[in-house]
Design a protein around this motif. Structure first.
Motif, short mmCIF file in Angstrom:
data_model
loop_
_atom_site.label_atom_id
_atom_site.label_comp_id
_atom_site.label_asym_id
_atom_site.label_seq_id
_atom_site.Cartn_x
_atom_site.Cartn_y
_atom_site.Cartn_z
N PRO A 244 0.80 -1.23 0.00
CA PRO A 244 0.00 0.00 0.00
C PRO A 244 0.82 1.27 0.00
O PRO A 244 0.42 2.29 -0.58
CB PRO A 244 -0.84 -0.12 1.27
N SER A 245 1.98 1.26 0.64
CA SER A 245 2.77 2.48 0.76
C SER A 245 3.47 2.88 -0.53
O SER A 245 4.04 3.96 -0.63
CB SER A 245 3.83 2.32 1.87
N ALA A 246 3.42 2.02 -1.55
CA ALA A 246 4.10 2.32 -2.81
C ALA A 246 3.38 3.38 -3.63
O ALA A 246 3.98 4.00 -4.51
CB ALA A 246 4.25 1.05 -3.64
N VAL A 247 2.09 3.60 -3.34
CA VAL A 247 1.30 4.57 -4.10
C VAL A 247 0.74 5.62 -3.15
O VAL A 247 0.63 5.40 -1.94
CB VAL A 247 0.15 3.89 -4.86
N ASP A 248 0.40 6.76 -3.72
CA ASP A 248 -0.25 7.83 -2.96
C ASP A 248 -1.77 7.68 -3.11
O ASP A 248 -2.26 7.38 -4.20
CB ASP A 248 0.18 9.20 -3.48
N VAL A 249 -2.48 7.88 -2.03
CA VAL A 249 -3.94 7.78 -2.05
C VAL A 249 -4.50 9.13 -1.61
O VAL A 249 -4.18 9.62 -0.52
CB VAL A 249 -4.44 6.65 -1.12
N ASP A 250 -5.33 9.71 -2.45
CA ASP A 250 -5.93 11.01 -2.17
C ASP A 250 -7.44 10.85 -2.10
O ASP A 250 -8.10 10.58 -3.11
CB ASP A 250 -5.56 12.01 -3.27
N GLY A 251 -7.99 10.97 -0.90
CA GLY A 251 -9.42 10.78 -0.70
C GLY A 251 -9.66 9.94 0.54
O GLY A 251 -8.77 9.24 1.03
N ALA A 252 -10.87 10.01 1.04
CA ALA A 252 -11.17 9.35 2.30
C ALA A 252 -11.64 7.90 2.14
O ALA A 252 -11.75 7.17 3.13
CB ALA A 252 -12.26 10.13 3.06
N ASP A 253 -11.91 7.48 0.90
CA ASP A 253 -12.49 6.15 0.70
C ASP A 253 -11.40 5.09 0.53
O ASP A 253 -11.21 4.54 -0.56
CB ASP A 253 -13.43 6.17 -0.51
N ASP A 254 -10.70 4.80 1.62
CA ASP A 254 -9.65 3.78 1.56
C ASP A 254 -10.21 2.41 1.20
O ASP A 254 -9.52 1.59 0.59
CB ASP A 254 -8.92 3.69 2.91
N ASP A 255 -11.47 2.15 1.57
CA ASP A 255 -12.06 0.85 1.26
C ASP A 255 -12.18 0.63 -0.24
O ASP A 255 -12.03 -0.49 -0.73
CB ASP A 255 -13.44 0.72 1.90
N ALA A 256 -12.43 1.70 -0.99
CA ALA A 256 -12.54 1.57 -2.44
C ALA A 256 -11.19 1.19 -3.05
O ALA A 256 -11.11 0.39 -3.98
CB ALA A 256 -13.06 2.86 -3.06
N VAL A 257 -10.11 1.76 -2.50
CA VAL A 257 -8.77 1.42 -2.97
C VAL A 257 -8.45 -0.03 -2.62
O VAL A 257 -7.92 -0.79 -3.45
CB VAL A 257 -7.72 2.37 -2.37
N GLY A 258 -8.78 -0.43 -1.40
CA GLY A 258 -8.56 -1.81 -1.01
C GLY A 258 -9.34 -2.78 -1.87
O GLY A 258 -8.85 -3.87 -2.21
N GLN A 259 -10.56 -2.39 -2.24
CA GLN A 259 -11.38 -3.25 -3.09
C GLN A 259 -10.75 -3.38 -4.48
O GLN A 259 -10.72 -4.48 -5.05
CB GLN A 259 -12.79 -2.68 -3.21
N LEU A 260 -10.25 -2.26 -5.05
CA LEU A 260 -9.58 -2.33 -6.34
C LEU A 260 -8.40 -3.28 -6.29
O LEU A 260 -8.23 -4.14 -7.16
CB LEU A 260 -9.12 -0.93 -6.77
N TRP A 261 -7.57 -3.14 -5.26
CA TRP A 261 -6.39 -4.00 -5.13
C TRP A 261 -6.81 -5.46 -5.00
O TRP A 261 -6.21 -6.34 -5.64
CB TRP A 261 -5.58 -3.55 -3.92
N ALA A 262 -7.83 -5.73 -4.20
CA ALA A 262 -8.28 -7.12 -4.00
C ALA A 262 -8.88 -7.69 -5.28
O ALA A 262 -8.63 -8.85 -5.62
CB ALA A 262 -9.31 -7.17 -2.86
N LEU A 263 -9.63 -6.90 -6.02
CA LEU A 263 -10.22 -7.37 -7.26
C LEU A 263 -9.12 -7.64 -8.30
O LEU A 263 -9.23 -8.60 -9.09
CB LEU A 263 -11.23 -6.37 -7.80
#
Length: 269
Positions: A244-263
């Motif tokens: 996760p630390s390899a990319v920057d995440v801008d926004g409060a919806d961390d779950d959406a990012v986690g879902q993308l990675w899991a999918l």
């Protein structure tokens, strides 16, 4: 080796709409990555575990790459999904030779055909020889990184143009095509923008839809949450080769990012 006769450019798709860099550049990257993979494998005992491919060793990973080259070759020669192919080196053949021969045979086919000629593939949007050239190049990049990581070596660079094309392939082919074909969807609705190197994509995932499209950076940044960073790091993150630390995440919806990675893990397994 039978290569097949010349064909007219494929009328079902325009290949330039699928790749983000020149086909000649993809071909050169493919050859370079084969050499990097072999060099990395020479430095590591073949029984070394590969953390990014659980259950595999370095030897398994190299063998897999050689096997995949023969799958592509069979698709192109037979014009359909192969039922069988040479999955292991021949008796007395080294894994290195197995990979090199597979690459040489594919290169012969690719040099004989225009990248935009029609060919059997597993992506309806791109039924061309260029599909396989691109697919084999990126498969080799990812597994070269796996072998380097297994040996603890400093990873070789991935050029920005290759990484950007790899991001596009990961999102458009694996997320946008393979996930729906597998019948897999997200558990919650959300959009994730992916921004890097001046390029942008928007992914949509949820119970009702799994989709992705290219867009401008501004539009991608209007998504619920945005993933950005160096092109190579975003590329490897999408393939599960970075945390996760390899990319920057801008926004409060961390779950959406986690879902993308899991999918993406489900799409690329």
């Amino acid at each position: 080796m039978r290569i097949g006769g010349a064909q007219a450019p494929c009328t079902e798709t325009v290949m330039s709409a699928q790749v983000t860099i020149d086909h000649g550049r993809i071909a050169r990257a493919f050859g370079d990555e084969v050499e990097l993979l072999i060099d990395a494998a020479r430095c590591v005992p073949p029984e070394t575990s590969v953390p990014t491919c659980p259950g595999w060793t370095v030897g398994d990973t190299v063998r897999h790459v050689g096997s995949v080259y023969r799958v592509a070759q069979a698709w192109l020669i037979d014009g359909q999904r192969p039922g069988d192919w040479q999955r292991e080196p021949a008796p007395g053949q080294s894994r290195e030779s197995y990979v090199r021969q597979g690459h040489a045979d594919l290169t012969e086919i690719f040099e004989f055909h225009d990248p935009e000629e029609c060919a059997a593939t597993w992506w309806p949007r791109d039924r061309t020889y260029g599909f396989w050239q691109r697919r084999m190049a990126h498969d080799t990049v990812i597994h070269r990184v796996d072998v380097e990581a297994a040996g603890g070596a400093e990873p070789s660079d991935i050029a920005d143009d290759v990484a950007l094309d790899g991001i596009d392939e990961a999102l458009m082919l694996w997320f946008g095509h393979r996930l729906p074909r597998l019948g897999l969807r997200g558990t919650r609705a959300g959009t994730v923008g992916v921004c890097t190197g001046g390029c942008g994509w928007i992914t949509i995932a949820g119970p009702d839809e799994t989709a992705v499209r290219r867009c401008g950076n501004a539009e991608a940044r209007a998504a619920d949450v945005v993933v950005s960073g160096d092109p190579a790091e975003v590329y490897l993150w999408l393939w599960g080769r970075r945390g996760p630390s390899a990319v920057d995440v801008d926004g409060a919806d961390d779950d959406a990012v986690g879902q993308l990675w899991a999918l993406m893990r489900l799409a690329t397994r």
